[in-house]
Motif scaffolding. Sequence first.
Motif: not given
Length: 83
Positions: A1-14
């Motif tokens: 399961m992907v953590k919310h903060n990791d997902l959000r961080g990757a979206l910000d990076f993109i």
Amino acid sequence: MVKHNDLRGALDFIKQGYSKSGDSFSFTVSDIADAMNLSETKARNVVSTINIRARFWRGHFPAAADGFTVNAPVIERLQGWFE
């Protein structure tokens, strides 16, 4: 399961990478892993989760692939996620 903060961080990076020039932006799983201080396995899981919404990238998300290209249609599909 992907953590919310990791997902959000990757979206910000993109989104930040894309918005710097407005041109297509390419990245690899390794780029995400390095930028977020994640293992490549976790970064691959994050990119895979994002792909469900982006509906753009294909394949198994190898760490050293040529890269995933983010363009206007992909950004449009990602808009509003976690905002």
